[in-house]
Design an enzyme around this catalytic site. Structure first.
Site, PDB file in Angstrom:
ATOM      1  CG  ASP A 190      30.697 -10.841  17.397  1.00 24.15           C
ATOM      2  OD1 ASP A 190      31.301 -10.394  16.411  1.00 24.15           O
ATOM      3  OD2 ASP A 190      29.617 -11.468  17.303  1.00 24.15           O
ATOM      4  CB  CYS A 195      29.543  -6.862  21.940  1.00 27.10           C
ATOM      5  SG  CYS A 195      30.514  -5.442  22.450  1.00 27.10           S
ATOM      6  CB  ALA A 196      26.321 -11.289  24.494  1.00 30.28           C
ATOM      7  N   GLY A 197      24.552  -9.520  22.245  1.00 29.38           N
ATOM      8  CA  GLY A 197      23.253  -9.572  21.561  1.00 29.38           C
ATOM      9  C   GLY A 197      23.398  -9.835  20.070  1.00 29.38           C
ATOM     10  N   PRO A 198      22.544 -10.648  19.460  1.00 30.33           N
ATOM     11  CG  PRO A 198      21.442 -11.689  17.665  1.00 30.33           C
ATOM     12  CD  PRO A 198      22.605 -10.801  17.991  1.00 30.33           C
ATOM     13  N   GLY A 199      22.896 -13.091  20.736  1.00 29.50           N
ATOM     14  CA  GLY A 199      23.181 -14.256  21.573  1.00 29.50           C
ATOM     15  C   GLY A 199      23.652 -15.502  20.835  1.00 29.50           C
ATOM     16  N   GLY A 200      23.934 -15.383  19.525  1.00 32.73           N
ATOM     17  CA  GLY A 200      24.385 -16.555  18.767  1.00 32.73           C
ATOM     18  C   GLY A 200      25.655 -17.159  19.363  1.00 32.73           C
ATOM     19  CE  LYS A 201      30.659 -14.556  16.555  1.00 30.94           C
ATOM     20  NZ  LYS A 201      29.468 -13.789  16.045  1.00 30.94           N
ATOM     21  CB  CYS A 246      30.140 -10.005  11.000  1.00 31.34           C
ATOM     22  SG  CYS A 246      29.349 -10.931   9.696  1.00 31.34           S
TER      23      CYS A 246
HETATM   24  C1  LIG Z   1      28.053  -7.845  16.186  1.00 33.59           C
HETATM   25  S1  LIG Z   1      26.851  -7.725  17.398  1.00 33.59           S
HETATM   26  C2  LIG Z   1      27.203  -9.116  18.402  1.00 33.59           C
HETATM   27  C3  LIG Z   1      26.657 -10.411  17.844  1.00 33.59           C
HETATM   28  C4  LIG Z   1      26.671 -11.530  18.865  1.00 33.59           C
HETATM   29  N1  LIG Z   1      27.986 -11.726  19.425  1.00 33.59           N
HETATM   30  C5  LIG Z   1      26.159 -12.844  18.310  1.00 33.59           C
HETATM   31  O1  LIG Z   1      26.973 -13.716  17.937  1.00 33.59           O
HETATM   32  O2  LIG Z   1      24.937 -13.020  18.253  1.00 33.59           O
HETATM   33  C6  LIG Z   1      27.405  -6.403  18.397  1.00 33.59           C
HETATM   34  C7  LIG Z   1      26.583  -6.138  19.645  1.00 33.59           C
HETATM   35  O3  LIG Z   1      27.283  -5.162  20.406  1.00 33.59           O
HETATM   36  C8  LIG Z   1      26.352  -4.401  21.123  1.00 33.59           C
HETATM   37  N2  LIG Z   1      27.041  -3.176  21.578  1.00 33.59           N
HETATM   38  C9  LIG Z   1      27.251  -2.025  20.901  1.00 33.59           C
HETATM   39  N3  LIG Z   1      27.945  -1.145  21.656  1.00 33.59           N
HETATM   40  C10 LIG Z   1      28.189  -1.772  22.830  1.00 33.59           C
HETATM   41  C11 LIG Z   1      28.844  -1.387  24.038  1.00 33.59           C
HETATM   42  N4  LIG Z   1      29.385  -0.177  24.175  1.00 33.59           N
HETATM   43  N5  LIG Z   1      28.870  -2.267  25.057  1.00 33.59           N
HETATM   44  C12 LIG Z   1      28.316  -3.492  24.940  1.00 33.59           C
HETATM   45  N6  LIG Z   1      27.670  -3.905  23.830  1.00 33.59           N
HETATM   46  C13 LIG Z   1      27.616  -3.064  22.800  1.00 33.59           C
HETATM   47  C14 LIG Z   1      25.243  -4.194  20.134  1.00 33.59           C
HETATM   48  O4  LIG Z   1      24.033  -3.899  20.795  1.00 33.59           O
HETATM   49  C15 LIG Z   1      25.196  -5.555  19.423  1.00 33.59           C
HETATM   50  O5  LIG Z   1      24.232  -6.386  20.009  1.00 33.59           O
END
Ligand SMILES: C[S@@+](CC[C@H](N)C(=O)[O-])C[C@H]1O[C@@H](n2cnc3c(N)ncnc32)[C@H](O)[C@@H]1O
Length: 480
Positions: A362, A286-292, A415
């Site tokens: 995440d 669940c990488a968006g927006p890509g910090g980790k 978080c």
């Molecule tokens: C907490 S954020 C992740 C933050 C990210 N790891 C960072 O450090 O920038 C959770 C992410 O999970 C994505 N997400 C939600 N449901 C999902 C799914 N079923 N499969 C994959 N990604 C998903 C969301 O779009 C969101 O970008």
């Protein structure tokens, strides 16, 4: 959102007259008001909308600082301010027109928590009320705010908050401006430490954090890029904190990116968990927006591994692509070697089972661990959101474990410190599964003091203890 029309009236030739001056005083307040209105309508996040409106309206310098203070301060304090307003209004707050209530909250913040003079706070609020709700409400707004101005916050609190002995959570909710259910969830998350730490934890959620950045593993080191006056972070070897100033010079080149130290530590915990045998494919699910993902990608490169980064949403995956494309600038790595970004639903993933050695999960969560940076999050979520979130989190965790090879590791990260989306999710999925071992996450983060959560297998960072977001980390090994 359209530019504020009053701005143009105020600037149209009457520059120095009283109305022109009043108009200019209103611009930062009107901008804060518009952000509050969009947040109320759930159309926007304050931290994204405010900078956009300031730029669109040409609000700069002291006016921009005032608009920022009014927006975040009002969002942070509105639980307290509503209790004061309820005592000063002869009409119940839930019967007021929303624009009137918003103006009263902004005015109360100025009166009780800023150095804006009482006369100016009341007069500008009356002007703003006329603007957004019409002239008929001005007498009411004037009368209520004059009552608010008769006492300071320390005197108001014991008058409007529940008794701290018979209703401790109710008192703390008003004192620190939180919904009561979050006070109870923080108490639960702290366990025995709540007795001494609940108040500091709630207070820390109202702090204004400095901007923290992370250098890029494999790129120019922190020591090479840290600006004068910036402080290295205590535990992440990549982080540094700016007292003030603009991070854009560093972020634009990709040599550093804005990232809380807790988030850096979560990525480091996954990368540093001991693992026997091959270790060549990592996944950020669940990488968006890509910090980790940005940090993990650099760490994976150093370890000789590739990184696949996925997100459900195309626009979030695009942000990950940017983060990974920018990362190599300024160092000797070719562009994105070994990085793949995919749009994928982690619940029905396109990769085969057992494809990865390390998986970062995440999860989407309530975000209640980042209240310093997102003051509106506490009013945006309700307790009723948690069961659906926890359901999604459990499904994603099962899928992350399936993606992992025997011997491999999953980091489950939120978080949020709220037990329903941290401890309880891990216990439900892995607690009774003989194929999964719950590892000692605090031992992997051994350099960080006081990181053991009440369940000693899990790590919980806290703003009041560590100066980071309240990030939760569990580390799970797939045995078979
Ligand atoms: C907490 S954020 C992740 C933050 C990210 N790891 C960072 O450090 O920038 C959770 C992410 O999970 C994505 N997400 C939600 N449901 C999902 C799914 N079923 N499969 C994959 N990604 C998903 C969301 O779009 C969101 O970008």
């Amino acid at each position: 959102m359209a530019p504020y029309r009053g701005q143009h009236r105020g600037e149209s030739g009457r520059g120095t007259d009283r109305r022109g001056t009043a108009r200019r005083a209103i611009l930062p307040r009107r901008t804060a008001y518009d952000v509050l209105a969009a947040v109320d309508a759930r159309e926007a996040y304050a931290n994204l909308l405010l900078p956009r409106l300031l730029t669109e309206r040409g609000v700069t310098g002291r006016d921009a600082a005032l608009a920022t203070e009014l927006t975040y301060g009002t969002l942070r304090g509105l639980g307290t301010y509503d209790a004061v307003l309820a005592a000063c209004s002869d009409r119940p707050l839930d019967k007021l027109d929303p624009p009137v209530l918003r103006v009263l909250r902004l005015g109360t913040h100025q009166l009780l928590a800023t150095r804006v003079g009482a006369h100016a706070a009341v007069a500008t609020s009356v002007d703003l009320a006329k603007d957004v709700a019409g002239p008929r409400v001005s007498g009411y707004v004037n009368a209520v705010l004059r009552r608010v101005a008769t006492r300071d916050l320390a005197v108001w609190l014991p008058l409007v908050a529940p008794d701290p002995v018979s209703d401790s959570d109710g008192y703390l909710a008003v004192r620190y401006s939180y919904p009561r259910w979050i006070v109870a969830a923080y108490r639960d998350a702290l366990g025995d430490a709540a007795e001494t730490e609940l108040e500091p934890a709630l207070a820390a959620g109202n702090d204004r954090p400095h901007v923290t950045l992370a250098a890029f593993p494999g790129g120019p080191s922190r020591d090479e890029i840290i600006p004068e006056g910036a402080e290295p972070t205590k535990w992440s070897p990549y982080g540094f904190t700016l007292e003030g100033g603009n991070p854009a010079a560093l972020t634009a080149t990709g040599t550093a990116a804005v990232q809380d130290e807790g988030s850096q530590l979560a990525a480091l915990a996954l990368a540093q968990t001991p693992l026997d045998g091959p270790d060549t494919r990592w996944l950020d699910m669940c990488a968006g927006p890509g910090g980790k993902a940005r940090l993990l990608y650099g760490l994976a490169q150093e370890a000789g591994a590739t990184l696949t980064a996925a997100d459900l949403h195309e626009h979030r995956a695009a942000l990950v692509r940017d983060a990974l494309a920018r990362a190599p600038e300024g160092n000797h790595l070719p562009l994105r070697p070994g990085a793949t970004v995919v749009v994928a639903d982690g619940r029905r993933p396109p990769w085969r089972d057992g494809a990865f050695y390390r998986v970062m999960l995440d999860v989407p969560c309530s975000g209640l661990g980042a209240l310093r940076r997102r003051p509106d999050a506490r009013w945006r979520k309700s307790e009723s959101n948690l069961p659906a979130l926890a359901d999604l989190q459990r499904t994603l965790l099962r899928s992350a474990l399936a993606a992992c090879r025997p011997g491999g590791v999953v980091a489950y990260v939120t978080c949020s410190p709220v037990p329903a989306e941290t401890r309880d999710v891990v216990a439900a999925v892995a607690g009774a599964d003989p194929a999964i071992e719950i590892l000692d996450a605090p031992a992997v983060l051994a350099a960080v003091p006081d990181v053991r959560s009440p369940d000693p297998r899990f790590a919980q960072l806290w703003p009041h203890r560590h100066g980071t977001d309240a990030i939760f980390v569990a580390l799970l090994r797939r045995i078979a």
